[in-house]
Design a protein around this motif. Sequence first.
Motif, PDB file in Angstrom:
ATOM      1  N   VAL A   1      -6.763  35.652 -14.052  1.00 27.78           N
ATOM      2  CA  VAL A   1      -6.694  35.841 -15.507  1.00 27.78           C
ATOM      3  C   VAL A   1      -6.891  34.517 -16.260  1.00 27.78           C
ATOM      4  O   VAL A   1      -6.566  33.448 -15.748  1.00 27.78           O
ATOM      5  CB  VAL A   1      -5.333  36.463 -15.913  1.00 27.78           C
ATOM      6  CG1 VAL A   1      -5.161  37.837 -15.290  1.00 27.78           C
ATOM      7  CG2 VAL A   1      -4.170  35.561 -15.515  1.00 27.78           C
ATOM      8  N   PRO A   2      -7.402  34.603 -17.501  1.00 21.44           N
ATOM      9  CA  PRO A   2      -7.519  33.419 -18.363  1.00 21.44           C
ATOM     10  C   PRO A   2      -6.224  33.185 -19.127  1.00 21.44           C
ATOM     11  O   PRO A   2      -6.151  33.325 -20.348  1.00 21.44           O
ATOM     12  CB  PRO A   2      -8.659  33.797 -19.305  1.00 21.44           C
ATOM     13  CG  PRO A   2      -8.558  35.292 -19.407  1.00 21.44           C
ATOM     14  CD  PRO A   2      -8.045  35.791 -18.090  1.00 21.44           C
ATOM     15  N   GLY A   3      -5.153  32.839 -18.408  1.00 21.55           N
ATOM     16  CA  GLY A   3      -3.850  32.680 -19.049  1.00 21.55           C
ATOM     17  C   GLY A   3      -3.308  34.026 -19.499  1.00 21.55           C
ATOM     18  O   GLY A   3      -3.644  35.074 -18.945  1.00 21.55           O
ATOM     19  N   MET A   4      -2.478  34.005 -20.522  1.00 19.90           N
ATOM     20  CA  MET A   4      -1.936  35.225 -21.108  1.00 19.90           C
ATOM     21  C   MET A   4      -1.718  34.959 -22.590  1.00 19.90           C
ATOM     22  O   MET A   4      -0.912  34.100 -22.962  1.00 19.90           O
ATOM     23  CB  MET A   4      -0.620  35.600 -20.423  1.00 19.90           C
ATOM     24  CG  MET A   4       0.039  36.866 -20.925  1.00 19.90           C
ATOM     25  SD  MET A   4      -0.964  38.394 -20.869  1.00 19.90           S
ATOM     26  CE  MET A   4      -1.507  38.452 -19.172  1.00 19.90           C
ATOM     27  N   VAL A   5      -2.454  35.677 -23.418  1.00 23.47           N
ATOM     28  CA  VAL A   5      -2.423  35.460 -24.872  1.00 23.47           C
ATOM     29  C   VAL A   5      -1.591  36.549 -25.534  1.00 23.47           C
ATOM     30  O   VAL A   5      -1.813  37.741 -25.289  1.00 23.47           O
ATOM     31  CB  VAL A   5      -3.859  35.464 -25.447  1.00 23.47           C
ATOM     32  CG1 VAL A   5      -3.827  35.267 -26.961  1.00 23.47           C
ATOM     33  CG2 VAL A   5      -4.702  34.388 -24.766  1.00 23.47           C
ATOM     34  N   SER A   6      -0.645  36.154 -26.361  1.00 25.18           N
ATOM     35  CA  SER A   6       0.189  37.118 -27.078  1.00 25.18           C
ATOM     36  C   SER A   6      -0.662  37.977 -28.018  1.00 25.18           C
ATOM     37  O   SER A   6      -1.606  37.487 -28.629  1.00 25.18           O
ATOM     38  CB  SER A   6       1.260  36.387 -27.895  1.00 25.18           C
ATOM     39  OG  SER A   6       2.078  35.593 -27.076  1.00 25.18           O
ATOM     40  N   TYR A   7      -0.323  39.266 -28.101  1.00 30.75           N
ATOM     41  CA  TYR A   7      -0.965  40.231 -28.992  1.00 30.75           C
ATOM     42  C   TYR A   7      -2.437  40.485 -28.631  1.00 30.75           C
ATOM     43  O   TYR A   7      -3.202  40.971 -29.462  1.00 30.75           O
ATOM     44  CB  TYR A   7      -0.860  39.796 -30.456  1.00 30.75           C
ATOM     45  CG  TYR A   7       0.545  39.569 -30.921  1.00 30.75           C
ATOM     46  CD1 TYR A   7       1.390  40.637 -31.220  1.00 30.75           C
ATOM     47  CD2 TYR A   7       1.053  38.284 -31.033  1.00 30.75           C
ATOM     48  CE1 TYR A   7       2.703  40.427 -31.630  1.00 30.75           C
ATOM     49  CE2 TYR A   7       2.367  38.061 -31.449  1.00 30.75           C
ATOM     50  CZ  TYR A   7       3.187  39.145 -31.741  1.00 30.75           C
ATOM     51  OH  TYR A   7       4.475  38.925 -32.145  1.00 30.75           O
ATOM     52  N   SER A   8      -2.830  40.153 -27.410  1.00 26.20           N
ATOM     53  CA  SER A   8      -4.212  40.377 -26.981  1.00 26.20           C
ATOM     54  C   SER A   8      -4.335  41.730 -26.295  1.00 26.20           C
ATOM     55  O   SER A   8      -3.638  42.006 -25.311  1.00 26.20           O
ATOM     56  CB  SER A   8      -4.651  39.272 -26.010  1.00 26.20           C
ATOM     57  OG  SER A   8      -5.819  39.652 -25.305  1.00 26.20           O
TER      58      SER A   8
ATOM     59  N   GLY B   1      -4.916  26.626 -16.536  1.00 25.74           N
ATOM     60  CA  GLY B   1      -3.894  25.596 -16.678  1.00 25.74           C
ATOM     61  C   GLY B   1      -2.680  26.001 -17.485  1.00 25.74           C
ATOM     62  O   GLY B   1      -1.778  25.182 -17.702  1.00 25.74           O
ATOM     63  N   THR B   2      -2.609  27.253 -17.950  1.00 25.28           N
ATOM     64  CA  THR B   2      -1.432  27.710 -18.694  1.00 25.28           C
ATOM     65  C   THR B   2      -0.215  27.732 -17.769  1.00 25.28           C
ATOM     66  O   THR B   2      -0.318  28.102 -16.598  1.00 25.28           O
ATOM     67  CB  THR B   2      -1.661  29.126 -19.257  1.00 25.28           C
ATOM     68  OG1 THR B   2      -2.885  29.148 -19.989  1.00 25.28           O
ATOM     69  CG2 THR B   2      -0.512  29.534 -20.182  1.00 25.28           C
ATOM     70  N   SER B   3       0.944  27.331 -18.289  1.00 21.13           N
ATOM     71  CA  SER B   3       2.155  27.295 -17.469  1.00 21.13           C
ATOM     72  C   SER B   3       2.665  28.711 -17.207  1.00 21.13           C
ATOM     73  O   SER B   3       2.446  29.627 -17.999  1.00 21.13           O
ATOM     74  CB  SER B   3       3.251  26.491 -18.167  1.00 21.13           C
ATOM     75  OG  SER B   3       3.739  27.187 -19.293  1.00 21.13           O
ATOM     76  N   ARG B   4       3.369  28.839 -16.103  1.00 22.01           N
ATOM     77  CA  ARG B   4       3.941  30.142 -15.738  1.00 22.01           C
ATOM     78  C   ARG B   4       4.913  30.616 -16.817  1.00 22.01           C
ATOM     79  O   ARG B   4       4.912  31.792 -17.196  1.00 22.01           O
ATOM     80  CB  ARG B   4       4.649  30.029 -14.391  1.00 22.01           C
ATOM     81  CG  ARG B   4       5.337  31.309 -13.944  1.00 22.01           C
ATOM     82  CD  ARG B   4       5.879  31.171 -12.536  1.00 22.01           C
ATOM     83  NE  ARG B   4       6.578  32.386 -12.122  1.00 22.01           N
ATOM     84  CZ  ARG B   4       7.007  32.602 -10.887  1.00 22.01           C
ATOM     85  NH1 ARG B   4       6.810  31.691  -9.941  1.00 22.01           N
ATOM     86  NH2 ARG B   4       7.629  33.732 -10.592  1.00 22.01           N
TER      87      ARG B   4
END
Length: 387
Positions: A52-59, A86-89
């Motif tokens: 996944v490309p990180g996790m974006v809120s409200y996406s 590179g997004t943190s857990r």
Amino acid sequence: MKKLKDLASFIRFEYDLLVLKRVSKIISQIEHGYCVKQYLPVKDQYKIAFIVPGMVSYSGGHTSILRLGTLLSQLGHDVYYITYDGTSREKMEKSAEINLPGYQGTFLEQSELNKFNSDIGIATYWESCYWLLAFQDIFDYKMYFIQDFEPYFYAMGDLYYLALNTYKFGFHMVSLGKWNKSIVERKTTEKVDYIDFPVELGQYKLKKRKIIINKLVKIALYLKLDSRRAPFLLIQQIGYLHEKLSKLGYELEVYVFGLNKHIKLPFIKNLGKLKTKELIELYNECHFGLVASLTNISLVNYEMTLSGIPVIDLADGSAPTFFSEEEMIFINSNIDDLYNKVIYYLNHQDVLNDVLETSQNKIINKRLSWENSSNQFNNIIYRNVSK
């Protein structure tokens, strides 16, 4: 005005350059430009990793990944979400809880990607396909969950073809709905499975409702600053609608959601990014929902329909693939067509209610739900067990 255009072009160029740099870094680590081996051992449950490309809120796209992963977890699989950006857990877990409270599955950071052995690796975005290809040896079976035809996100050029090429990597592709499948198969020689485009019946309950409109017309508008959502076109049509209705003695209230709340728009009240409960309350107050689905249809269309609001979408987009003219209101890109359709249904409110009822019946009768679509995805997995 020229300075603003130059600035917008510069920002777009810088963003594209950033993506190109990120992709070129992983491309340099790719040994084979295609999937060398696909092997899925016979097991009752599998270890599944979504790339996944990180996790974006409200996406909506990220939420769909969480819904699929959660339901596969409930079917007994061991589910992970591994980022490549590179997004943190901790940040991903926080956003995931906003998108889908009570989600299931484990988040892992980018450092885990090249050492995490898994039965199934699932790319979720065109960039993630390059990461899955680079580390294909640690995944027995490689899949691609296609939520949109992503080459259309870009002008014809480097990024368009980098995205298009991902459909030729030899991954097992599964599309969310038939529209992506038809486009990919037309643009390439590859075959694509699909699951039905679902709606979250646990959150969006069927609301039977008779719409009665007097002199106040309320519209719920889903908008993003993204050309696929046609923000300029819809705002221009709303301005024309406002002018024409006011001359006929109507009052128009338009409530937009999906944007950052600080953005100011003419004739429109910006509510920002809303949670499910707030969206349902908004839908219950409005007479029309307005969405632009120039690429794959939005989940919003289904959620509005179930919540008791007839939906208007673009005739030139993907929505006509999923709904007929008896189930959804379609407008063209002419500045006056939104007005033409709205005024018709103001004068034929019985027909408007028929559209809503017919579209609601379609969703219920076809049993469109994330549970059913996830079961379809699960069945696709087991159909491809290696003999």
